[in-house]
Scaffold this motif. Sequence first.
Motif, PDB file in Angstrom:
ATOM      1  N   SER A  21       0.916  -1.355  -0.094  1.00 51.95           N
ATOM      2  CA  SER A  21       0.056   0.029   0.071  1.00 51.95           C
ATOM      3  C   SER A  21       0.901   1.148  -0.008  1.00 51.95           C
ATOM      4  N   LEU A  22       1.942   1.348   0.792  1.00 51.64           N
ATOM      5  CA  LEU A  22       2.886   2.426   0.811  1.00 51.64           C
ATOM      6  C   LEU A  22       3.533   2.497  -0.425  1.00 51.64           C
ATOM      7  N   VAL A  23       4.008   1.583  -0.942  1.00 46.23           N
ATOM      8  CA  VAL A  23       4.821   1.715  -2.290  1.00 46.23           C
ATOM      9  C   VAL A  23       3.663   2.144  -3.393  1.00 46.23           C
ATOM     10  N   ALA A  24       2.484   1.501  -3.319  1.00 43.94           N
ATOM     11  CA  ALA A  24       1.401   1.948  -4.553  1.00 43.94           C
ATOM     12  C   ALA A  24       1.086   3.346  -4.322  1.00 43.94           C
ATOM     13  N   SER A  25       0.915   3.959  -2.905  1.00 42.48           N
ATOM     14  CA  SER A  25       0.612   5.351  -2.691  1.00 42.48           C
ATOM     15  C   SER A  25       1.699   6.312  -3.369  1.00 42.48           C
ATOM     16  N   PHE A  26       2.879   6.085  -2.871  1.00 44.71           N
ATOM     17  CA  PHE A  26       3.870   6.821  -3.598  1.00 44.71           C
ATOM     18  C   PHE A  26       4.161   6.876  -4.810  1.00 44.71           C
ATOM     19  N   LEU A  68      -4.587  13.151   7.702  1.00 48.58           N
ATOM     20  CA  LEU A  68      -4.796  11.645   7.894  1.00 48.58           C
ATOM     21  C   LEU A  68      -4.181  11.065   8.894  1.00 48.58           C
ATOM     22  N   GLY A  69      -2.968  11.718   8.913  1.00 49.43           N
ATOM     23  CA  GLY A  69      -2.043  11.321  10.056  1.00 49.43           C
ATOM     24  C   GLY A  69      -2.510  11.423  11.602  1.00 49.43           C
ATOM     25  N   ARG A  70      -3.530  12.533  11.741  1.00 47.32           N
ATOM     26  CA  ARG A  70      -4.047  12.794  12.907  1.00 47.32           C
ATOM     27  C   ARG A  70      -5.389  12.169  12.942  1.00 47.32           C
ATOM     28  N   LEU A  71      -5.983  11.898  12.117  1.00 51.81           N
ATOM     29  CA  LEU A  71      -7.465  11.346  11.821  1.00 51.81           C
ATOM     30  C   LEU A  71      -7.029   9.904  12.272  1.00 51.81           C
ATOM     31  N   SER A  72      -5.961   9.255  11.974  1.00 55.27           N
ATOM     32  CA  SER A  72      -6.059   7.912  12.489  1.00 55.27           C
ATOM     33  C   SER A  72      -5.774   7.539  13.809  1.00 55.27           C
ATOM     34  N   ILE A  82      -7.807   2.578   4.628  1.00 58.17           N
ATOM     35  CA  ILE A  82      -8.733   2.203   3.589  1.00 58.17           C
ATOM     36  C   ILE A  82      -9.325   3.629   2.982  1.00 58.17           C
ATOM     37  N   ALA A  83      -9.461   4.448   3.870  1.00 56.92           N
ATOM     38  CA  ALA A  83      -9.976   5.833   3.115  1.00 56.92           C
ATOM     39  C   ALA A  83      -8.986   6.367   2.369  1.00 56.92           C
ATOM     40  N   GLY A  84      -7.743   6.582   2.699  1.00 57.00           N
ATOM     41  CA  GLY A  84      -6.431   6.966   1.959  1.00 57.00           C
ATOM     42  C   GLY A  84      -6.546   6.278   0.715  1.00 57.00           C
ATOM     43  N   LEU A  89      -7.531   5.896  -5.378  1.00 56.40           N
ATOM     44  CA  LEU A  89      -8.005   5.359  -6.418  1.00 56.40           C
ATOM     45  C   LEU A  89      -8.832   6.320  -7.160  1.00 56.40           C
ATOM     46  N   VAL A  90      -9.601   7.306  -6.391  1.00 55.69           N
ATOM     47  CA  VAL A  90     -10.371   8.384  -7.167  1.00 55.69           C
ATOM     48  C   VAL A  90      -9.653   9.376  -8.028  1.00 55.69           C
ATOM     49  N   GLY A  91      -8.340   9.609  -7.185  1.00 51.70           N
ATOM     50  CA  GLY A  91      -7.467  10.450  -8.040  1.00 51.70           C
ATOM     51  C   GLY A  91      -6.977   9.957  -9.400  1.00 51.70           C
ATOM     52  N   CYS A  92      -6.479   8.626  -9.207  1.00 50.44           N
ATOM     53  CA  CYS A  92      -6.132   7.892 -10.425  1.00 50.44           C
ATOM     54  C   CYS A  92      -7.136   7.699 -11.187  1.00 50.44           C
TER      55      CYS A  92
END
Length: 109
Positions: A21-26, A68-72, A82-84, A89-92
Motif C-alpha cells: 500500500s505504501l509503495v503504491a501510494s507513493f 490523515l495522520g491525525r485522523l488515524s 482504507i480511506a486514503g 484510487l479516485v485520483g487515479c
Amino acid sequence: MINRTRQGKTLRLAFLSAVVSLVASFAASAAPTPLFNTYRAENGFSNAAVSLAVVSNCVGTIVGLLILGRLSNHLGRRLTAIAGLGLLLVGCLLLLLNEHDIGTLLASS
C-alpha cells in the motif's frame, strides 16, 4: 504452537499489505508529474497552469498526510488507510479521463 504460527503468518501478511500500500501510494502520487508536460502540449495548457497543477499535487499530498495522520489516532489505522487508498484510487481514475480541462487536472492532482 499452532496459534503462534498462525499469528506469525497474519503479521507477515499485514506487513506485506502495508508495504504494498505504501509503495503504491507513493508511486501513484508521483506518477502524474511527468504527464503534466504531455497534457500541456496536447491541450494547450499554459506553463502557469501546469505549475499550479504541480503545486496542488504537492500541497494535496502534504495536507493529506497531516490530516490523515491525525485522523488515524481517532478513527483507527485500518479505516484511515482504507480511506486514503480510496482517495488515491479516485485520483487515479480522474487521471484516466481525458484531461481537456485544467479543473479536472487540478482535481486529479
